[in-house]
Design a protein around this motif. Structure first.
Motif, mmCIF file in Angstrom:
data_model
loop_
_atom_site.group_PDB
_atom_site.id
_atom_site.type_symbol
_atom_site.label_atom_id
_atom_site.label_comp_id
_atom_site.label_asym_id
_atom_site.label_seq_id
_atom_site.Cartn_x
_atom_site.Cartn_y
_atom_site.Cartn_z
ATOM 1 N N ASP A 95 1.313 8.311 38.093
ATOM 2 C CA ASP A 95 0.673 7.529 39.142
ATOM 3 C C ASP A 95 -0.840 7.580 38.919
ATOM 4 N N HIS A 151 -3.183 8.463 41.052
ATOM 5 C CA HIS A 151 -3.896 9.375 41.966
ATOM 6 C C HIS A 151 -3.336 10.773 41.754
ATOM 7 N N HIS A 160 -0.339 15.290 43.020
ATOM 8 C CA HIS A 160 -0.212 13.875 43.385
ATOM 9 C C HIS A 160 -0.628 13.729 44.845
ATOM 10 N N ILE A 161 -1.400 12.719 45.146
ATOM 11 C CA ILE A 161 -1.779 12.486 46.549
ATOM 12 C C ILE A 161 -0.606 11.801 47.247
ATOM 13 N N ARG A 209 0.958 9.986 50.337
ATOM 14 C CA ARG A 209 0.409 9.201 51.441
ATOM 15 C C ARG A 209 1.527 8.742 52.349
HETATM 16 MN MN MN Z 1 1.898 7.779 44.257
#
Ligand code: MN
Ligand code: LR7
Length: 573
Positions: A230, A232, A365-366, A368
């Motif tokens: 990903d 982020h 990994h961020i 959200r």
């Molecule tokens: Mn992601």
């Protein structure tokens, strides 16, 4: 999530060499100003491998995993967020910070505040730093696709790869811009990334969605292995070699790092529990499930041992490039986001491969709460449509469990696109059945092919429904009698052999019709009505799914009819 601890630096290979003559110079010279966003220079690590290859020539053909991380002694140890600690919004900046949240659905203000090359704690379990890997590991192309990713977060993702991957294994980083709208990604990205010869940028001319964007990246990749990430993330020390080692051992292994948590609120880097498998629950929701303690003990599983997983989370994994194409890549008919992790997981397992989590490889990994970008069509419908494609191609007779668990029931007839190619592919690859997958890969999944089996008993009559000469009547309950056997399917049909109870009366007798999974008129809800009247607790009725009608005993003719639902009517119980 245990509190972060400053890690010891002893096992990190530090770069004391000042040799500057390099062929493999992916990084600009130290001291050159990389400060394009005003947040201080990025520390560019020069890896010992670049100047000194002797570590690769040991007799054993193996070497200790390279950790290559000088960011453990960062330029500015006092910088906010350093060592993966939580950062704080300065006094007076709270409004600005909360206004900027929506740019990425996380604390964008703090992402901009912390260093692009910050140190994070070495969270690998015991034994990882001592592990050895082959000298002749395959090279990899990193593929990161994104739509409107926050600039500092994208930069940090790229720098964490550049700084923490052995350069000789890193063939390239392919950034696939999925038709972003942000000006900095259109104009600024290329200029910034030009400084890194290994970084290639591909701008898509229309929105492909993450699945097709990844495929566009894969199509131009030249490394032996594809590593998807990903946009982020922060790769931790020594993250890459353990993944490549697994693919090197067996090209049909798909290796995933442990995905750690970068807090969306304060950007802290948090480690996660070990011994977690990637699994799914119906209707195909991805999740984590710990390996039971007794299994760990009995099999003497170490924290650093690879974990075989029924499914992968989706975003972060390494796969042999040629194998990925042999498998037919992803179903290119999957749109925007979602379901592709299920598809690839089933495909890999059922067609001869394996999916593993490698605890010695860790990437933050961020996480959200919501996607920060728009979906061209409705989000829920997009994901459901993708899942229906996966179910239709891979789940065989078990797909009804999926349909029976969601709102998917009614999706079925709607357009999910052409599936012939995907079904052909499955055939030509000679893939195993979903039943095999359940028995061998995911035996702990609860997956009965019908909701229930048994008799239909009337409380008022004290007798059971029985089928004789295609008519419905009652007789003394006998669970062994074939005539009394019914199953209640995931699609809510009440089935006796190949016939189903229909809400149609012929000459006062309820009809049996050939079962048809697509016929909504045959669906019934088995409802448990809990009331406060003691006699009526656990009052089960069988209500038609689309009309408010219930099955009711006709005591005179000893058969079943439909009537308007009435809670007090014992003949409906
Ligand atoms: Mn992601
Ligand atoms: O149209 C799009 N085009 C894109 O390029 C939509 C998304 N993207 C990019 C996006 O910018 C991001 O870099 O694709 C990447 C993944 O999208 P996210 O970050 O919005 O997804 P996620 O992290 O919420 O969701 C997980 O599930 C997805 C299902 O399709 C993908 O497989 C993600 O890669 C996956 N992420 C992970 O596995 C990280 C851990 C999450 C968990 C559990």
């Amino acid at each position: 999530l245990p509190e972060l601890e400053m890690s010891k630096q002893s096992h990190f290979i530090s770069n004391k060499s000042e040799n500057t003559s390099k062929t493999n110079l992916n990084h600009p010279v130290k001291g050159q100003d990389m400060n394009l966003n005003g947040k201080g220079q990025v520390q560019i690590i020069k890896h010992p491998v670049e100047s000194n290859n002797t570590y690769l020539t040991k007799d054993t053909g193996m070497h200790k995993v390279l950790t290559l991380d000088e960011t453990m002694s960062p330029r500015d140890p006092k910088a906010p967020g350093q060592f993966g600690h939580a950062a704080e919004v300065p006094k007076g900046k709270e409004t600005e910070a909360s206004q900027r949240w929506k740019e990425g659905n996380f604390n964008v203000y703090l992402s901009d505040l912390i260093p692009l090359d910050r140190a994070i704690d070495d969270t690998r379990p015991k034994g990882c730093s001592e592990q050895v890997v082959h000298n002749d590991l395959p090279t990899t192309s990193i593929i990161m696709c994104f739509v409107d990713e926050v600039w500092s977060t994208l930069q940090r993702s790229v720098h964490s790869v550049l700084n923490r991957s052995p350069p000789h294994l890193l063939k390239e980083i392919i950034l696939v811009d999925d038709f972003s709208t942000k000006a900095y990604l259109k104009h600024y990205l290329d200029k910034y990334m030009e400084k890194f010869p290994k970084v290639r940028v591909l701008h898509l001319k229309e929105r492909y969605g993450l699945i097709r964007a990844r495929l566009a990246g894969a199509n131009i990749a030249t490394g032996d292995v594809l590593t998807f990430l990903d946009s982020h993330v922060e790769c931790n020390v020594g993250w890459l070699e353990p993944l490549l080692e697994r693919v090197h051992l067996n090209r049909k292994k798909v290796a995933c790092p442990v995905i750690e948590v970068i807090s969306d609120k304060d950007m802290s880097y948090m480690t996660v529990d070990n011994y977690q498998r990637g699994i799914f629950t119906w209707p195909m929701n991805f999740g984590w499930k710990p390996i039971p303690l007794e299994v760990i003990k009995k099999n003497k599983i170490k924290e650093s041992d690879p974990i075989r997983c029924p499914v992968m989370a989706g975003g972060l994994f390494s796969i042999d490039r040629k194998y990925f194409y042999e498998l037919g890549t992803y179903d290119p008919g999957l749109d925007v986001w979602g379901g592709e992790n299920m598809e690839l997981s089933f495909k890999v397992w059922m067609c001869g491969g394996e999916i593993e989590i490698i605890p010695c490889s860790r990437v933050g990994h961020i996480f959200r709460n919501d996607n920060p970008y728009s979906f061209p069509k409705d989000r829920i419908q997009t994901v459901e449509r993708n899942l229906v494609r996966v179910a239709e191609v891979w789940l065989d007779e078990y797909k009804d469990i999926f349909y029976g668990h969601g709102t998917h029931l009614l999706m079925r007839s709607s357009d999910v696109g052409d599936l012939t190619q995907q079904k052909e592919l499955r055939k030509s690859l000679n893939c195993k059945t979903f039943k095999w997958y359940l028995q061998n890969v995911f035996p702990d999944l609860h997956a009965p092919t019908v909701r229930a089996n048994g008799v239909l008993a009337s409380v008022a009559l004290g007798q059971c429904v029985c089928v004789q000469n295609f008519t419905i009547t009652f007789e003394t309950c006998d669970v062994f009698s074939k005539n009394q056997q019914f199953s209640y399917t995931w699609l809510r049909l009440i089935k006796h052999q190949n016939f189903c109870i229909a809400p149609v009366e012929l000459k006062g007798i309820l009809a049996l019709q050939p079962c048809d999974n697509k016929n909504n008129n045959l669906r019934w809800l088995h409802k448990s009505l809990i009331t406060f009247q003691p006699l009526l607790t656990d009052h089960f009725v069988v209500e038609h799914l689309s009309q408010p009608m219930c099955l009711e005993v006709d005591p005179v003719h000893k058969t079943v009819r439909v009537n308007s639902c009435d809670l007090t009517n014992r003949y409906q119980k």
